[in-house]
Design an enzyme around this catalytic site. Structure first.
Site, PDB file in Angstrom:
ATOM      1  NE  ARG A  44      -2.832  -0.568   3.436  1.00 41.47           N
ATOM      2  CZ  ARG A  44      -3.540   0.001   4.395  1.00 41.47           C
ATOM      3  NH1 ARG A  44      -4.652   0.637   4.102  1.00 41.47           N
ATOM      4  NH2 ARG A  44      -3.136  -0.059   5.647  1.00 41.47           N
ATOM      5  CG  ASP A  45       3.391   4.491   1.637  1.00 40.40           C
ATOM      6  OD1 ASP A  45       3.100   5.200   0.654  1.00 40.40           O
ATOM      7  OD2 ASP A  45       3.916   4.950   2.664  1.00 40.40           O
ATOM      8  CG  LEU A  46       6.544  -0.140  -4.195  1.00 42.61           C
ATOM      9  CD1 LEU A  46       7.571  -0.710  -3.227  1.00 42.61           C
ATOM     10  CD2 LEU A  46       6.177  -1.170  -5.251  1.00 42.61           C
TER      11      LEU A  46
END
Length: 250
Positions: A50-52
């Site tokens: 979710r936060d690459l």
């Protein structure tokens, strides 16, 4: 990590010896893809990060890439993803969040694929998706599409064009074009039209073999259950501190 983040190498280090050359960026793109493929398809539970983004990719002593910052991931057991809301999905960083999450779409691995596509476009253009130049409906993807494929040299990082004079301009431009194509493919508006991370790994391995002459069989970690067990213990104890947690992509 001793060499900090990919963000640092892209934007905060100057000078020739600190530049990421073409082979560096191909390797980093490959290692991140392998790590994400493991989390999505080979782990005993499915993990959606979710936060690459570049700031969450760390580089070790030998410049091996590690996916880091597991403060936002969802570990999916069976169909539990169905209970997650669009508000859950919107957690992440502006510019890297998949568009379907803004209209109530379900949280899926294809959201991470979108983020990976943005990261790839950023890695080879050295342009953030939040750059001030992107206004009036133009974003990073559309800017690249406007130049793709015949004017790709107008959008890629100039440092890579310097490398092109040393190793053959046409070959380097072809390599960069293929990476831009992968990035655009991953960032399609519809999640159903995006590839999964195993497909991306296969495609990158082909590119790596063609342009670096070093085809590599993906080496995915066998099991990270001890790490996940430790994480569960910490969470049950009420700590909630995931700082420093990472999974190797080597």
């Amino acid at each position: 990590m001793s060499n900090g983040s990919l963000e640092r190498w892209l934007y905060h280090l100057e000078g020739g010896r600190f530049r990421l050359n073409l082979s560096d960026r191909i390797r980093i793109a490959m290692e991140i893809a392998e790590g994400m493929a493991y989390l999505h398809h080979y782990c005993f539970v499915q993990v959606i990060h979710r936060d690459l983004k570049p700031n969450n990719v760390l580089l070790g002593d030998d410049m091996t890439s590690y996916i880091a910052d597991f403060g936002l991931p969802n570990i999916i057991f069976g169909n539990s993803v169905d209970s997650l809301t669009s508000i859950d999905a919107l957690k992440g960083s502006v510019g890297y969040i998949a568009p379907e999450y803004g209209i109530g779409g379900k949280l899926t691995t294809k959201g991470d694929v979108y983020s990976y596509g943005i990261l790839i476009l950023e890695l080879f253009t050295r342009r953030r998706p939040t750059d001030d130049m992107f206004t009036e409906g133009i974003n990073l993807q559309k800017w690249i599409e406007m130049h793709f494929p015949n004017r790709i040299s107008d959008v890629v990082d100039n440092c890579l064009l310097i490398d092109a004079h040393e190793s053959g301009t046409s070959m380097v431009i072809e390599c960069l074009t293929q990476f831009m194509q992968i990035g655009l493919f991953c960032t399609r508006e519809s999640p159903q039209e995006r590839p999964d991370m195993t497909e991306i790994v296969e495609r990158l391995n082909t590119i790596r073999g063609a342009f670096l002459d070093t085809p590599k069989t993906p080496q995915l970690p066998i099991d990270i259950s001890p790490f996940l067990d430790n994480t569960r213990d910490i969470n049950m104890a009420g700590s909630g501190n995931n700082e420093g947690s990472s999974t190797s992509t080597s």
